[in-house]
Design a protein around this motif. Structure first.
Motif, PDB file in Angstrom:
ATOM      1  N   UNK A 265      49.213  50.967  37.359  1.00 27.84           N
ATOM      2  CA  UNK A 265      47.698  51.100  37.374  1.00 27.84           C
ATOM      3  C   UNK A 265      46.964  49.629  37.836  1.00 27.84           C
ATOM      4  N   UNK A 266      47.553  48.701  37.648  1.00 33.55           N
ATOM      5  CA  UNK A 266      47.399  47.345  38.008  1.00 33.55           C
ATOM      6  C   UNK A 266      48.239  46.595  39.009  1.00 33.55           C
ATOM      7  N   UNK A 267      47.699  45.581  39.663  1.00 30.39           N
ATOM      8  CA  UNK A 267      48.545  44.685  40.614  1.00 30.39           C
ATOM      9  C   UNK A 267      49.565  44.131  39.716  1.00 30.39           C
ATOM     10  N   UNK A 268      50.890  44.215  40.149  1.00 27.92           N
ATOM     11  CA  UNK A 268      51.878  43.619  39.539  1.00 27.92           C
ATOM     12  C   UNK A 268      52.449  42.676  40.256  1.00 27.92           C
ATOM     13  N   UNK A 269      52.621  41.317  39.871  1.00 24.69           N
ATOM     14  CA  UNK A 269      53.088  40.333  40.729  1.00 24.69           C
ATOM     15  C   UNK A 269      54.389  39.832  39.837  1.00 24.69           C
ATOM     16  N   UNK A 270      55.594  39.608  40.548  1.00 23.75           N
ATOM     17  CA  UNK A 270      56.489  38.834  40.035  1.00 23.75           C
ATOM     18  C   UNK A 270      56.105  37.561  39.567  1.00 23.75           C
ATOM     19  N   UNK A 271      56.741  37.093  38.682  1.00 29.36           N
ATOM     20  CA  UNK A 271      56.358  35.574  38.030  1.00 29.36           C
ATOM     21  C   UNK A 271      56.183  34.535  38.932  1.00 29.36           C
ATOM     22  N   UNK A 272      57.233  34.614  39.886  1.00 31.38           N
ATOM     23  CA  UNK A 272      57.101  33.439  41.058  1.00 31.38           C
ATOM     24  C   UNK A 272      55.909  33.601  41.846  1.00 31.38           C
ATOM     25  N   UNK A 273      55.108  34.706  41.764  1.00 31.64           N
ATOM     26  CA  UNK A 273      53.943  34.773  42.382  1.00 31.64           C
ATOM     27  C   UNK A 273      52.611  34.678  41.721  1.00 31.64           C
ATOM     28  N   UNK A 274      52.796  34.609  40.476  1.00 32.27           N
ATOM     29  CA  UNK A 274      51.761  34.687  39.405  1.00 32.27           C
ATOM     30  C   UNK A 274      50.741  33.807  39.638  1.00 32.27           C
ATOM     31  N   UNK A 275      51.189  32.437  39.962  1.00 35.04           N
ATOM     32  CA  UNK A 275      50.153  31.209  39.944  1.00 35.04           C
ATOM     33  C   UNK A 275      49.401  31.547  41.102  1.00 35.04           C
ATOM     34  N   UNK A 276      49.611  32.274  41.960  1.00 30.28           N
ATOM     35  CA  UNK A 276      48.748  32.704  43.381  1.00 30.28           C
ATOM     36  C   UNK A 276      48.087  34.175  43.212  1.00 30.28           C
ATOM     37  N   UNK A 277      47.727  34.503  41.935  1.00 27.70           N
ATOM     38  CA  UNK A 277      47.317  35.840  41.747  1.00 27.70           C
ATOM     39  C   UNK A 277      45.671  35.910  42.527  1.00 27.70           C
ATOM     40  N   UNK A 278      44.935  34.861  42.291  1.00 23.45           N
ATOM     41  CA  UNK A 278      43.675  34.869  42.601  1.00 23.45           C
ATOM     42  C   UNK A 278      43.421  34.909  44.020  1.00 23.45           C
ATOM     43  N   UNK A 279      44.366  34.296  44.479  1.00 26.81           N
ATOM     44  CA  UNK A 279      44.404  33.953  46.137  1.00 26.81           C
ATOM     45  C   UNK A 279      44.867  35.337  46.734  1.00 26.81           C
ATOM     46  N   UNK A 280      45.828  35.916  46.321  1.00 27.08           N
ATOM     47  CA  UNK A 280      46.308  37.234  46.700  1.00 27.08           C
ATOM     48  C   UNK A 280      45.567  38.515  46.355  1.00 27.08           C
ATOM     49  N   UNK A 281      44.755  38.510  45.308  1.00 20.47           N
ATOM     50  CA  UNK A 281      43.782  39.624  44.958  1.00 20.47           C
ATOM     51  C   UNK A 281      42.720  39.279  46.044  1.00 20.47           C
ATOM     52  N   UNK A 282      42.316  38.106  46.321  1.00 16.82           N
ATOM     53  CA  UNK A 282      41.175  37.988  47.344  1.00 16.82           C
ATOM     54  C   UNK A 282      41.553  38.494  48.619  1.00 16.82           C
ATOM     55  N   UNK A 283      42.631  38.629  48.760  1.00 17.56           N
ATOM     56  CA  UNK A 283      43.087  39.066  50.459  1.00 17.56           C
ATOM     57  C   UNK A 283      43.314  40.770  50.395  1.00 17.56           C
ATOM     58  N   UNK A 284      43.493  41.146  49.290  1.00 16.11           N
ATOM     59  CA  UNK A 284      43.934  42.769  49.342  1.00 16.11           C
ATOM     60  C   UNK A 284      42.654  43.773  49.154  1.00 16.11           C
ATOM     61  N   UNK A 285      42.636  44.598  50.185  1.00 20.36           N
ATOM     62  CA  UNK A 285      41.602  45.592  49.909  1.00 20.36           C
ATOM     63  C   UNK A 285      41.612  46.211  48.549  1.00 20.36           C
ATOM     64  N   UNK A 286      40.460  46.431  47.666  1.00 23.68           N
ATOM     65  CA  UNK A 286      40.662  47.139  46.466  1.00 23.68           C
ATOM     66  C   UNK A 286      41.568  48.595  46.577  1.00 23.68           C
ATOM     67  N   UNK A 287      42.367  48.812  45.631  1.00 24.23           N
ATOM     68  CA  UNK A 287      42.994  50.067  45.631  1.00 24.23           C
ATOM     69  C   UNK A 287      42.966  50.655  44.079  1.00 24.23           C
ATOM     70  N   UNK A 288      42.136  51.597  44.011  1.00 19.73           N
ATOM     71  CA  UNK A 288      41.826  52.123  42.474  1.00 19.73           C
ATOM     72  C   UNK A 288      43.010  52.883  42.200  1.00 19.73           C
ATOM     73  N   UNK A 289      44.228  52.588  41.391  1.00 22.96           N
ATOM     74  CA  UNK A 289      45.284  53.478  40.901  1.00 22.96           C
ATOM     75  C   UNK A 289      45.129  53.631  39.477  1.00 22.96           C
ATOM     76  N   UNK A 290      44.104  53.636  38.911  1.00 26.29           N
ATOM     77  CA  UNK A 290      44.269  53.913  37.506  1.00 26.29           C
ATOM     78  C   UNK A 290      44.408  55.401  37.183  1.00 26.29           C
ATOM     79  N   UNK A 291      45.224  55.782  36.377  1.00 21.55           N
ATOM     80  CA  UNK A 291      45.661  57.060  36.118  1.00 21.55           C
ATOM     81  C   UNK A 291      45.005  58.020  35.250  1.00 21.55           C
ATOM     82  N   UNK A 292      44.796  59.092  35.298  1.00 20.13           N
ATOM     83  CA  UNK A 292      43.749  60.027  34.578  1.00 20.13           C
ATOM     84  C   UNK A 292      44.739  60.696  33.836  1.00 20.13           C
ATOM     85  N   UNK A 293      44.668  60.624  32.761  1.00 19.48           N
ATOM     86  CA  UNK A 293      45.817  61.497  31.697  1.00 19.48           C
ATOM     87  C   UNK A 293      45.096  62.835  31.214  1.00 19.48           C
ATOM     88  N   UNK A 294      45.724  63.675  31.162  1.00 19.82           N
ATOM     89  CA  UNK A 294      45.277  64.791  30.236  1.00 19.82           C
ATOM     90  C   UNK A 294      44.889  64.882  28.944  1.00 19.82           C
TER      91      UNK A 294
END
Length: 326
Positions: free
Chosen positions: A297-326
């Motif tokens: 559901x959310x962007x998962x980053x291995x720990x060795x990329x976590x300190x770059x999360x803001x930079x990484x997310x800024x370069x990715x096109x938004x992709x809504x993958x939130x799941x809808x439950x019955x």
């Protein structure tokens, strides 16, 4: 040492959104991890699998937005198959493919199994294969919230097909290095071409086969969107992976060394026809950093990329993958 079967197959897409729509809404697979290409964190790496991403059920895609079309040919992984529970399930999929206007060839037979050859929206070469008579590696379990029928749903990866100009170098790696055994063959669909050879490892069956097709009439494949990047085979644990690394060194096959992908450890090398193989550990798995109920559901980053999360997310096109439950 024996490999346990197919671990995952990784392919290329030019559009993560359309890819996500097809593999979840049409094929009913679960997105178990929305992550990044660890070798190029500016693009997505999407992982589709069964309910919890069991090894052997995982089809992944690297997003390469500028990828051109694939020109099929040799030195390639030319076919990926997905397992369904039985022959009757294929009838469900024919109806579903008609509903979603998926390009397919109807139900046919290959190596004594019922199959449907089909293509996704980027001409990815895919096959649904029935597990009706499987006596080898067990499949997984479809997600209970799948958009497709759970009863008829995809339960894992089936055989991969390799197309090469000369089969013998590839066969030597499969049998002499990786301990596969030839277990059969079936006629090529191309008149005048050699039979396609079947190799199996571990418990065998649909989840542990590689099919080798020799084609001297084709040029080398030019990969792009809809092509396969690599196939990975299952290794029990880190200790065994170290032993496989040593075996590759002894066989004089250059390799990457062991790479920590966080969800598993990996070892990469090219067989003699230059097809990229990977050996991957079964664990620790995709629930390492996310709750099982909310995988992907959310962007998962291995720990060795976590300190770059803001930079990484800024370069990715938004992709809504939130799941809808019955």
């Amino acid at each position: 040492m024996y490999l346990k079967g197919i671990h995952h197959v990784s392919a290329i897409t030019a559009n993560a959104k359309k890819n996500y729509d097809f593999y979840t809404n049409v094929l009913g697979m679960r997105l178990v991890k929305k992550s990044i290409n660890q070798d190029d964190p500016s693009v997505y790496h999407l992982f589709y699998a069964d309910e919890i991403g069991n090894p052997g059920t995982d089809l992944t895609f690297f997003e390469i937005p500028n990828a051109g079309r694939t020109h099929p040919g040799t030195n390639s992984i030319s076919g990926t198959s997905l397992r369904v529970p039985n022959d009757k399930a294929l009838e469900y999929w024919v109806d579903r493919f008609h509903k979603f206007k998926v390009n397919h060839d109807g139900i046919t037979e290959q190596n004594g199994r019922k199959v449907i050859h089909f293509r996704d929206h980027e001409d990815q070469r895919l096959t649904l294969v029935s597990d009706e008579h499987n006596q080898g590696v067990s499949g997984g379990k479809p997600w209970k919230y799948s958009s497709a029928s759970v009863e008829n749903g995809i339960i894992g990866l089936g055989p991969v097909k390799l197309t090469v100009p000369d089969a013998q170098p590839t066969i030597s790696v499969l049998t002499e290095v990786l301990s596969f055994e030839q277990v059969g063959s079936y006629p090529s669909s191309i008149q005048g071409e050699s039979d396609i050879l079947i190799f199996a490892t571990g418990e065998g069956g649909t989840g542990a086969e590689v099919h080798v097709e020799e084609r001297k009439d084709l040029p080398r494949e030019r990969p792009g969107r809809g092509s396969v990047h690599h196939v990975a085979f299952r290794v029990e644990n880190d200790e065994e992976l170290e032993k496989w690394k040593q075996r590759l060194v002894e066989a004089r096959l250059p390799n990457s060394g062991i790479v920590d992908r966080y969800y598993f450890k990996a070892l990469y090398f090219r067989e003699w026809n230059r097809i990229l193989f990977e050996l991957s550990t079964d664990g620790p798995g995709f629930a390492t950093d996310e709750d099982v109920e909310h995988l992907g559901e959310k962007l998962a980053l291995p720990p060795f990329f976590e300190d770059r999360r803001e930079e990484i997310e800024s370069k990715l096109e938004p992709l809504d993958t939130s799941n809808i439950y019955d």
